[in-house]
Design an enzyme around this catalytic site. Sequence first.
Site, short mmCIF file in Angstrom:
data_model
loop_
_atom_site.label_atom_id
_atom_site.label_comp_id
_atom_site.label_asym_id
_atom_site.label_seq_id
_atom_site.Cartn_x
_atom_site.Cartn_y
_atom_site.Cartn_z
N LYS A 34 0.86 -1.19 0.00
CA LYS A 34 0.00 0.00 0.00
C LYS A 34 0.89 1.24 0.00
O LYS A 34 1.94 1.27 0.67
CB LYS A 34 -0.88 0.00 1.26
CG LYS A 34 -1.61 1.32 1.53
CD LYS A 34 -2.64 1.65 0.46
CE LYS A 34 -3.29 3.03 0.72
NZ LYS A 34 -4.18 3.41 -0.41
N CYS A 63 -2.37 10.10 -6.39
CA CYS A 63 -3.46 9.81 -5.47
C CYS A 63 -4.54 10.88 -5.64
O CYS A 63 -4.28 12.08 -5.46
CB CYS A 63 -3.00 9.79 -4.01
SG CYS A 63 -4.41 9.43 -2.91
C1 LIG Z 1 -2.48 6.50 -2.55
C2 LIG Z 1 -3.76 6.86 -2.52
C3 LIG Z 1 -4.74 6.30 -3.45
C4 LIG Z 1 -6.00 5.97 -2.99
C5 LIG Z 1 -6.45 6.22 -1.60
O1 LIG Z 1 -5.76 5.79 -0.64
O2 LIG Z 1 -7.49 6.92 -1.48
N1 LIG Z 1 -6.94 5.49 -3.85
C6 LIG Z 1 -6.67 5.30 -5.17
O3 LIG Z 1 -7.53 4.87 -5.96
N2 LIG Z 1 -5.43 5.60 -5.65
C7 LIG Z 1 -4.44 6.10 -4.84
O4 LIG Z 1 -3.33 6.36 -5.35
#
Ligand SMILES: C=Cc1c(C(=O)O)[nH]c(=O)[nH]c1=O
Length: 308
Positions: A44, A127
Amino acid sequence: VDLSLEWLGMRMASPLYNASGVMCRTREELDAVAGSAAGALITKSCTLTPREGNPEPRYHATALGSINSMGLPNEGYPYYFDYAQQFDYRKPLFVSVSGMSLEDNLFMLADLRDRHLPCLPEINLSCPNLPGKPQLAYDFAATAEALEKISQVYPGAFGVKLPPYFDPVHFAQMAALLNRFEGLRFVTCINSVGNGLLIDLASETTLISPKGGLGGLGGDYVLPTALANVREFARLMPDKHVIGCGGIKSGAEAFMHILCGATAVQIGTCLHEEGVGAFARIQHELAELMAQKGYQCLADFRGRLKTL
Ligand SMILES: C=Cc1c(C(=O)O)[nH]c(=O)[nH]c1=O
């Protein structure tokens, strides 16, 4: 049929792995992916300090895909770098880095550099769900500046996670920018299609809470955009690898991404909904499709999309 591949000195038995953010926040989730048929795994996206993320509900799946506004919940970078320190590397491990500022990214990348680990960083420039923060990769000047600094701090091979682009001029501008950086060896296309809105008709309410219901889209909703980004960046950056992500739920979409030039492919929404069994299923479907078409290995069709 041979599904294996070698790239950047790494060997993968299968071209499939998880998209950062899915099945990779905790050690237990990462171990589940490592123990599955996935050819690799990625953590993550991490920040300097742990984050709770946005208020729930912040993820919702429909028949056509998903919407999320997680808000970058993660255990903090030491957790993931420690996981990378103890990992057995029987399959490649990537660490996704998504600092809240360039300074944070540089700090984390310097720490990663000094650990001399076999894992490669995928730097998240896209993000879409941090209230008040625009996606860096939509600001070309800021992206160039960030990559200059990152290249000075991090001497090894790295990749970037890109948002979707929707204009040939932007594909060309971004590719020209990225081609300037030798250390940038791969791009992952695409991150979720930012700031969509899904509605529950019965209750006349948004499906998720953050940002008035706005969130990043995944799944069937994004396949055409993902394929276009993979094909354009593979064409415009022949010396770099493109990792395909977006809308893969069977052997067919995995095949299409590779046909567009993807070296390997990441699975997000489908993995979240189905679990790690999706890797063996999709892998089997891909092998079947290749056999039907008379292809022995991925290189037989990678990047061979025909145009009319
Ligand atoms: C790193 C945050 C991301 C997230 C998130 O943690 O909201 N959701 C996504 O679809 N892509 C992202 O790059």
